[in-house]
Design a protein around this motif. Structure first.
Motif, PDB file in Angstrom:
ATOM      1  N   ALA A  24       0.791  -1.164   0.089  1.00 55.33           N
ATOM      2  CA  ALA A  24       0.015   0.097   0.037  1.00 55.33           C
ATOM      3  C   ALA A  24       0.817   1.276   0.009  1.00 55.33           C
ATOM      4  N   GLN A  25       1.914   1.198   0.941  1.00 55.05           N
ATOM      5  CA  GLN A  25       2.636   2.449   0.991  1.00 55.05           C
ATOM      6  C   GLN A  25       4.148   2.017   1.176  1.00 55.05           C
ATOM      7  N   ILE A  26       4.957   2.833   0.526  1.00 58.00           N
ATOM      8  CA  ILE A  26       6.658   2.165   0.735  1.00 58.00           C
ATOM      9  C   ILE A  26       7.450   3.482   0.926  1.00 58.00           C
ATOM     10  N   MET A  27       8.426   3.495   1.716  1.00 51.23           N
ATOM     11  CA  MET A  27       9.489   4.575   1.888  1.00 51.23           C
ATOM     12  C   MET A  27      10.814   3.832   1.809  1.00 51.23           C
ATOM     13  N   VAL A  28      11.546   4.342   0.717  1.00 47.60           N
ATOM     14  CA  VAL A  28      12.816   3.534   0.226  1.00 47.60           C
ATOM     15  C   VAL A  28      13.922   4.365   1.266  1.00 47.60           C
ATOM     16  N   ILE A  29      14.817   3.872   1.630  1.00 46.28           N
ATOM     17  CA  ILE A  29      15.898   4.423   2.680  1.00 46.28           C
ATOM     18  C   ILE A  29      17.407   3.999   2.290  1.00 46.28           C
ATOM     19  N   GLY A  30      18.179   4.925   2.140  1.00 46.28           N
ATOM     20  CA  GLY A  30      19.634   4.525   1.721  1.00 46.28           C
ATOM     21  C   GLY A  30      20.500   5.718   1.978  1.00 46.28           C
ATOM     22  N   ASN A  31      19.978   7.037   2.121  1.00 45.06           N
ATOM     23  CA  ASN A  31      20.983   8.187   2.232  1.00 45.06           C
ATOM     24  C   ASN A  31      22.016   7.965   3.182  1.00 45.06           C
ATOM     25  N   ASN A  32      23.336   8.037   2.968  1.00 43.92           N
ATOM     26  CA  ASN A  32      24.532   7.787   3.792  1.00 43.92           C
ATOM     27  C   ASN A  32      24.317   6.263   4.301  1.00 43.92           C
ATOM     28  N   ARG A  33      23.798   5.449   3.815  1.00 40.40           N
ATOM     29  CA  ARG A  33      23.759   4.168   4.366  1.00 40.40           C
ATOM     30  C   ARG A  33      24.520   3.144   3.343  1.00 40.40           C
ATOM     31  N   ASN A  34      24.824   1.978   3.966  1.00 40.24           N
ATOM     32  CA  ASN A  34      25.543   0.990   3.304  1.00 40.24           C
ATOM     33  C   ASN A  34      24.809   0.183   2.104  1.00 40.24           C
ATOM     34  N   PHE A  35      23.468   0.295   2.139  1.00 41.46           N
ATOM     35  CA  PHE A  35      22.720  -0.275   1.332  1.00 41.46           C
ATOM     36  C   PHE A  35      21.255   0.219   1.256  1.00 41.46           C
ATOM     37  N   ILE A  36      20.303  -0.218   0.360  1.00 44.15           N
ATOM     38  CA  ILE A  36      18.998   0.129   0.200  1.00 44.15           C
ATOM     39  C   ILE A  36      18.214  -0.623   1.243  1.00 44.15           C
ATOM     40  N   SER A  37      17.206   0.020   2.038  1.00 42.36           N
ATOM     41  CA  SER A  37      16.145  -0.696   2.674  1.00 42.36           C
ATOM     42  C   SER A  37      14.932   0.180   2.456  1.00 42.36           C
ATOM     43  N   ALA A  38      13.908  -0.635   3.139  1.00 39.78           N
ATOM     44  CA  ALA A  38      12.535  -0.010   2.890  1.00 39.78           C
ATOM     45  C   ALA A  38      11.620  -0.164   3.934  1.00 39.78           C
ATOM     46  N   ILE A  39      10.791   0.855   4.101  1.00 44.47           N
ATOM     47  CA  ILE A  39       9.706   0.688   5.334  1.00 44.47           C
ATOM     48  C   ILE A  39       8.506   0.302   4.324  1.00 44.47           C
ATOM     49  N   ILE A  40       7.781  -0.544   4.658  1.00 44.39           N
ATOM     50  CA  ILE A  40       6.558  -1.040   3.871  1.00 44.39           C
ATOM     51  C   ILE A  40       5.245  -1.319   4.539  1.00 44.39           C
ATOM     52  N   ILE A  41       4.234  -0.543   4.160  1.00 42.11           N
ATOM     53  CA  ILE A  41       2.955  -0.864   4.742  1.00 42.11           C
ATOM     54  C   ILE A  41       2.347  -1.684   3.778  1.00 42.11           C
ATOM     55  N   PRO A  42       1.986  -2.975   4.356  1.00 40.45           N
ATOM     56  CA  PRO A  42       1.149  -3.889   3.478  1.00 40.45           C
ATOM     57  C   PRO A  42      -0.186  -3.352   2.971  1.00 40.45           C
ATOM     58  N   ASP A  43      -0.732  -3.795   2.066  1.00 43.65           N
ATOM     59  CA  ASP A  43      -2.370  -3.927   1.819  1.00 43.65           C
ATOM     60  C   ASP A  43      -2.940  -4.938   2.529  1.00 43.65           C
ATOM     61  N   PHE A  44      -3.489  -4.600   3.690  1.00 39.31           N
ATOM     62  CA  PHE A  44      -3.863  -5.369   4.661  1.00 39.31           C
ATOM     63  C   PHE A  44      -5.166  -6.316   4.186  1.00 39.31           C
ATOM     64  N   GLU A  45      -5.963  -5.612   3.324  1.00 40.64           N
ATOM     65  CA  GLU A  45      -7.050  -6.366   2.941  1.00 40.64           C
ATOM     66  C   GLU A  45      -6.580  -7.632   2.125  1.00 40.64           C
ATOM     67  N   ARG A  46      -5.651  -7.375   0.999  1.00 39.52           N
ATOM     68  CA  ARG A  46      -5.467  -8.337   0.378  1.00 39.52           C
ATOM     69  C   ARG A  46      -4.349  -9.282   1.133  1.00 39.52           C
ATOM     70  N   LEU A  47      -3.535  -8.919   2.007  1.00 38.58           N
ATOM     71  CA  LEU A  47      -2.491  -9.576   2.662  1.00 38.58           C
ATOM     72  C   LEU A  47      -3.414 -10.686   3.529  1.00 38.58           C
ATOM     73  N   LYS A  48      -4.470 -10.065   4.288  1.00 37.56           N
ATOM     74  CA  LYS A  48      -5.395 -10.931   5.035  1.00 37.56           C
ATOM     75  C   LYS A  48      -5.989 -12.150   4.243  1.00 37.56           C
ATOM     76  N   ARG A  49      -6.514 -11.882   3.254  1.00 37.01           N
ATOM     77  CA  ARG A  49      -7.075 -12.911   2.338  1.00 37.01           C
ATOM     78  C   ARG A  49      -5.944 -13.780   1.897  1.00 37.01           C
ATOM     79  N   TYR A  50      -4.716 -13.570   1.597  1.00 38.79           N
ATOM     80  CA  TYR A  50      -3.680 -14.401   1.458  1.00 38.79           C
ATOM     81  C   TYR A  50      -3.294 -15.445   2.502  1.00 38.79           C
ATOM     82  N   ALA A  51      -3.283 -14.493   3.754  1.00 40.68           N
ATOM     83  CA  ALA A  51      -3.059 -15.422   4.874  1.00 40.68           C
ATOM     84  C   ALA A  51      -3.958 -16.452   5.130  1.00 40.68           C
ATOM     85  N   ALA A  52      -5.228 -16.056   5.126  1.00 37.68           N
ATOM     86  CA  ALA A  52      -6.214 -16.931   5.323  1.00 37.68           C
ATOM     87  C   ALA A  52      -6.150 -18.114   4.371  1.00 37.68           C
TER      88      ALA A  52
END
Length: 135
Positions: A24-52
């Motif tokens: 649903a949402q993502i923020m990519v991080i990496g400034n002055n870091r060794n590698f790229i990482s991300a903060i991710i907000i799942p699409d919980f409606e779809r994710l809950k169906r997948y989990a079920a």
């Protein structure tokens, strides 16, 4: 710019991922870091169906985002969606958060853009944990 001097634009990476059904949402991080990482907000409606469908039982979003099968799903999707990026542009670590970014909680502007500095401050602990892990 990464700590190794490589310049990485976060927008193309985020754009490649935010179109995914499970993100649903993502923020990519990496400034002055060794590698790229991300903060991710799942699409919980779809994710809950997948989990079920997968027989994954979680009491709430917080439990769901910590499930190893769910983390594996996201790892696979991230790797697949960023395979055409240079190796140093690929996301090495990520965190799944249990709550969406909103204007009311301060992470989004009125035009729904992520306030990077606010998110970096609010989730500093989670970000530091990403970089304390081995990539």
């Amino acid at each position: 710019m990464l700590s190794n001097g490589k310049t990485v634009a976060p927008l193309p990476i985020a754009s490649a991922l935010v179109g995914d059904d499970y993100i649903a949402q993502i923020m990519v991080i990496g400034n002055n870091r060794n590698f790229i990482s991300a903060i991710i907000i799942p699409d919980f409606e779809r994710l809950k169906r997948y989990a079920a469908d997968q027989g994954i039982d979680a009491a709430d979003n917080g439990e769901l985002v910590k499930n190893e099968k769910i983390r594996s799903l996201y790892r696979h999707r991230i790797d697949d969606l960023t395979k055409d990026f240079a190796r140093y542009e690929q996301i090495k670590q990520f965190v799944l958060l249990p709550d969406e970014f909103t204007e009311a909680t301060g992470e989004l502007t009125p035009t729904l853009k992520i306030k990077r500095k606010v998110v970096e401050k609010k989730f500093a602990k989670e970000i530091e944990e990403l970089y304390s892990k081995t990539a």
